[in-house]
Design an enzyme around this catalytic site. Structure first.
Site, mmCIF file in Angstrom:
data_model
loop_
_atom_site.group_PDB
_atom_site.id
_atom_site.type_symbol
_atom_site.label_atom_id
_atom_site.label_comp_id
_atom_site.label_asym_id
_atom_site.label_seq_id
_atom_site.Cartn_x
_atom_site.Cartn_y
_atom_site.Cartn_z
ATOM 1 C CE1 TYR A 41 -15.198 0.160 -76.490
ATOM 2 C CE2 TYR A 41 -16.087 2.380 -76.318
ATOM 3 C CZ TYR A 41 -15.058 1.479 -76.108
ATOM 4 O OH TYR A 41 -13.906 1.899 -75.504
ATOM 5 N NE ARG B 275 -15.131 7.412 -75.237
ATOM 6 C CZ ARG B 275 -14.584 8.462 -75.830
ATOM 7 N NH1 ARG B 275 -15.332 9.357 -76.460
ATOM 8 N NH2 ARG B 275 -13.282 8.653 -75.767
ATOM 9 C CE LYS C 135 -15.140 8.382 -69.906
ATOM 10 N NZ LYS C 135 -14.502 7.197 -70.354
ATOM 11 C CG HIS D 244 -12.102 11.514 -68.718
ATOM 12 N ND1 HIS D 244 -11.465 11.565 -69.938
ATOM 13 C CD2 HIS D 244 -12.287 10.190 -68.474
ATOM 14 C CE1 HIS D 244 -11.287 10.341 -70.401
ATOM 15 N NE2 HIS D 244 -11.769 9.490 -69.536
HETATM 16 P P1 GTP Z 1 -9.399 5.252 -70.832
HETATM 17 O O1 GTP Z 1 -9.834 4.006 -70.181
HETATM 18 O O2 GTP Z 1 -9.667 5.259 -72.306
HETATM 19 O O3 GTP Z 1 -9.965 6.469 -70.214
HETATM 20 O O4 GTP Z 1 -7.791 5.250 -70.811
HETATM 21 P P2 GTP Z 1 -6.686 5.528 -69.674
HETATM 22 O O5 GTP Z 1 -6.436 6.980 -69.593
HETATM 23 O O6 GTP Z 1 -7.056 4.838 -68.422
HETATM 24 O O7 GTP Z 1 -5.367 4.891 -70.305
HETATM 25 P P3 GTP Z 1 -4.464 3.627 -69.854
HETATM 26 O O8 GTP Z 1 -3.840 3.789 -68.507
HETATM 27 O O9 GTP Z 1 -5.259 2.394 -70.055
HETATM 28 O O10 GTP Z 1 -3.285 3.697 -70.919
HETATM 29 C C1 GTP Z 1 -3.497 3.734 -72.299
HETATM 30 C C2 GTP Z 1 -2.256 3.286 -73.035
HETATM 31 O O11 GTP Z 1 -1.146 4.127 -72.687
HETATM 32 C C3 GTP Z 1 -1.849 1.864 -72.695
HETATM 33 O O12 GTP Z 1 -1.480 1.196 -73.882
HETATM 34 C C4 GTP Z 1 -0.674 2.033 -71.778
HETATM 35 O O13 GTP Z 1 0.214 0.950 -71.863
HETATM 36 C C5 GTP Z 1 -0.056 3.359 -72.229
HETATM 37 N N1 GTP Z 1 0.610 4.072 -71.101
HETATM 38 C C6 GTP Z 1 0.081 4.326 -69.880
HETATM 39 N N2 GTP Z 1 0.964 4.959 -69.068
HETATM 40 C C7 GTP Z 1 2.084 5.141 -69.803
HETATM 41 C C8 GTP Z 1 3.368 5.738 -69.524
HETATM 42 O O14 GTP Z 1 3.646 6.247 -68.440
HETATM 43 N N3 GTP Z 1 4.266 5.746 -70.540
HETATM 44 C C9 GTP Z 1 3.978 5.195 -71.764
HETATM 45 N N4 GTP Z 1 4.921 5.237 -72.704
HETATM 46 N N5 GTP Z 1 2.797 4.610 -72.055
HETATM 47 C C10 GTP Z 1 1.856 4.580 -71.094
HETATM 48 C C1 SPV Z 2 -12.714 6.342 -72.586
HETATM 49 O O1 SPV Z 2 -12.858 6.239 -73.814
HETATM 50 O O2 SPV Z 2 -12.320 7.394 -72.041
HETATM 51 C C2 SPV Z 2 -13.010 5.186 -71.709
HETATM 52 C C3 SPV Z 2 -13.711 4.061 -72.281
HETATM 53 O O3 SPV Z 2 -12.758 5.246 -70.522
HETATM 54 S S1 SPV Z 2 -15.394 4.410 -72.450
HETATM 55 O O4 SPV Z 2 -16.113 3.861 -71.315
HETATM 56 O O5 SPV Z 2 -15.828 3.777 -73.652
HETATM 57 O O6 SPV Z 2 -15.614 5.830 -72.499
HETATM 58 MN MN MN Z 3 -11.987 7.287 -69.961
#
Ligand code: GTP
Ligand code: SPV
Ligand code: MN
Length: 617
Positions: A202, A74, A211, A231
């Site tokens: 993207y 983004r 979003k 979010h």
């Molecule tokens: P968006 O899709 O961008 O909104 O992200 P998200 O909040 O869903 O994040 P996601 O769960 O994909 O995790 C992002 C990164 O953080 C990944 O590389 C995970 O492996 C790492 N991660 C997630 N949970 C944990 C945790 O409990 N501990 C650690 N150390 N890393 C974590």
């Molecule tokens: C984030 O960036 O918080 C995402 C991916 O979940 S996007 O759909 O690009 O916003």
């Molecule tokens: Mn997100």
């Protein structure tokens, strides 16, 4: 000849963008199949066609997509919220006067689809029969975007039916343009329920139902209409008695939402049911409680770090593919197995590996920071939620699920304890408004610097956050039995940079503490009596659900967290739960700076809370 407002709008956009063809999407499987074929044949983006077929034994119907190397995240600096007044957009948003903004993008949209097909996608955010669902139409010239939207939304004729001859649908005009970052804009016109996005393919820039609509425009609609677009993940936590309590969880981008949403608990008797991993729409239900739906139907997840060990349910989801294609964007490619690969997926990189740009992968050039990862750090996959083995039975429930707890979290190496609970709703809103998190690669900016990210909504709140905070506070009188509010930080490290808490599946131990806290309070109506009344009742005693009162809220002792089954270091846990007063003094200074941007508009109640925290620290 156009007869309905929708037809008229589409005609106008075609006249502006001048495509060779216009295709109205019906959302059928047959259409999807044909579009995938189109993507496999032509429309080059990266070093191969839009889609590259992957090994069906790994994930059936799955494709690799390589984006333009400058289009991998983004772009918040190119994202604008164009209310008629700058004041309403707030210091938290970029703003342009609406007619000026239209002038800027109309020039770029003029003729941008010459030689291309314009796809018109009618879709719903939310279950088709939900009173909270919203009909939308997005136009795009990208096959990748069409397939992604098929996975992420409910697309088809029923959305057209719902729109009928009305003008009340959310409009999105999107073109990849020539992918030039200098000609890239993501423009929101909240009054018109309109998004205009050009120059990027993207996810968050291009899938306008995500979003752009479901958070930025929807948060403003919620402000006016009395609901919340957040979010947040939506999960059900089942305890050994078989009772399920529903939680929301807000974490900034790439800070752990997806992993928490599909958590496979290590604690016996517990289960997490998945309803959503990114967006929640929250309404006051018929009984006065808060209810949440997830308006999406898919996951758009960070690939790096996803493995059988960290997130087995997600690996299962990918293998299970029954619905729609699954897309892998900017991951590496294991050439021998024809499977996607990313850092943290398996221990060692495969022998023959291409990086996310299609070049031969070379492990480490030697100098730290210089080695190019195989997968882009923000590489992602797009997969249907209906493949998820932990999908909640309530997922399609039109009114959603009643919420017992809200979890806010961020990525903080220091300062923020592993878990704490607010004294009450208003105190929780205050603590959420001062959240900070280290920036990640989900957006193009400097990575790893702490910034204030209230409610994990800084890049997504479609109006002035001062009003947003007031809106949150107002639920005290709008809703009954408000959820408890918790805060977590899975990312605290020791002096050597090692995580103090194992995270991932072990986070169920923190969820258990929260469930016990909710049980202990009898889920009785909260608020009213004020902080002190509630405090005395729940703070007494330790053991199950124990906690002590601190300036930040209730914090458990290490002994209050269930460590059964072993393997977790109680001393590290103690460190993870600590409050360091020096660090918090600095934190408060930063919050004061952040708050000051909002001037008089910031609710006095929040300023009072900050003063109180400052004194007690
Ligand atoms: P968006 O899709 O961008 O909104 O992200 P998200 O909040 O869903 O994040 P996601 O769960 O994909 O995790 C992002 C990164 O953080 C990944 O590389 C995970 O492996 C790492 N991660 C997630 N949970 C944990 C945790 O409990 N501990 C650690 N150390 N890393 C974590
Ligand atoms: C984030 O960036 O918080 C995402 C991916 O979940 S996007 O759909 O690009 O916003
Ligand atoms: Mn997100």
């Amino acid at each position: 000849m156009a007869t309905t407002p929708l037809e008229k709008w589409v005609e106008e956009q075609a006249a502006l963008t001048k495509p060779d063809n216009v295709h109205w999407c019906d959302g059928s499987d047959e259409e999807t199949r044909k579009l995938v074929e189109t993507g496999l044949k032509k429309e080059k983006t990266g070093k191969h066609n839009t889609f590259y077929q992957l090994n069906p034994a790994f994930s059936p119907n799955s494709y690799l997509h390589r984006s333009h190397p400058s289009d991998v995240a983004r772009t918040e600096h190119l994202t604008f919220i164009n209310h008629p007044s700058k004041e309403l957009a707030g210091p938290n948003n970029n703003w342009m006067e609406p007619s000026k903004a239209k002038g800027v993008v109309n020039k770029l949209f003029d003729g941008c689809m010459v030689g291309r097909t314009m796809y018109v996608m009618p879709y719903m955010m939310g279950p088709a029969d939900s009173p909270y669902a919203k009909p939308c139409v997005q136009i795009t010239d990208s096959v990748y975007v069409v397939i992604s939207m098929k996975i992420m939304t409910r697309m088809g004729a029923f959305a057209l039916k719902r729109i009928g001859s009305s003008d009340s649908f959310v409009k999105g005009l999107h073109s990849i343009g020539d992918l030039d970052p200098k000609k890239r804009y993501i423009m929101h016109f909240p009054d018109e329920r309109l998004v205009m996005s050009i120059g990027s393919g993207y996810g968050g820039n291009a899938l306008l139902g995500k979003k752009c609509f479901s958070l930025r425009i929807a948060s403003y609609m919620g402000y006016i209409e009395g609901w919340l677009a957040e979010h947040m993940i939506v999960i059900g936590v089942e305890d050994p008695e078989g009772d399920i309590r529903y939680f929301l969880g807000a974490f900034p981008s790439a800070c752990g939402k997806t992993n928490l949403a599909l958590l496979a608990p290590t604690l016996k008797g517990y289960k997490v049911w998945t309803l959503g991993d990114d967006i929640a729409w929250i309404n006051v239900g018929p009984d006065g409680r808060l209810y949440a739906i997830n308006p999406e139907t898919g996951f758009f997840c960070v690939a790096p770090g996803t493995s059988e060990k960290t997130n087995p349910m997600m690996i299962e989801t990918l293998k299970n593919n029954k619905f729609y294609p699954t897309l892998f964007t900017n991951t590496g490619l294991d050439v021998r197995n024809n499977t996607p690969w990313w850092e943290g997926f398996t221990g060692e990189p495969p022998a023959e590996l291409l990086d996310w740009q299609g070049d031969e992968y070379k492990a480490g050039t030697g100098k730290p920071g210089e080695e190019k990862p195989a997968a882009h750090p923000n590489s992602r996959f797009t997969v249907s939620i209906y493949n998820c083995p932990t999908l909640s039975k309530e997922f399609d429930n039109p009114i959603g699920v009643p919420i017992s707890g809200i979890i806010f979290g961020g990525r903080r190496q220091r300062t923020v304890p592993l878990v704490y609970e607010s004294f009450d709703w208003a105190h929780g809103v205050f603590l959420a408004s001062i959240m900070g998190s280290e920036t990640t690669t989900a957006a193009t900016h400097q990575v790893g610097v702490v910034r204030r990210d209230p409610m994990a909504m800084l890049p997504f709140c479609g109006y002035n956050m001062a009003g947003y905070f007031r809106h949150w506070l107002n639920f005290r009188s709008k809703a009954k039995n408000l959820p408890k509010i918790f805060f977590v930080n899975w990312f605290r490290t020791d002096e050597d940079g090692n995580y103090l808490w194992p995270g991932f599946r072990e986070n169920c131990r923190i969820l258990k503490w929260m469930v016990d806290r909710i049980k202990k309070s009898g889920e009785a109506p909260r608020g009213g009596a004020g902080a002190t009344g509630g405090r005395a009742a729940v703070a007494a005693g330790s053991g199950a659900a124990g906690a002590k009162e601190t300036p930040l809220g209730f914090i458990p002792d290490a002994s209050d967290i269930d460590l059964s089954g072993g393997g977790i270091d109680g001393n590290k846990l103690k460190d993870a739960l600590r409050i360091n007063r020096g660090e918090w003094q600095k934190e408060i200074e930063d919050v004061e700076k952040f708050y000051s941007q909002f001037g008089e508009a910031l609710p006095q109640e929040l300023k009072n809370h900050l003063e109180k925290l400052k004194k007690s620290i």
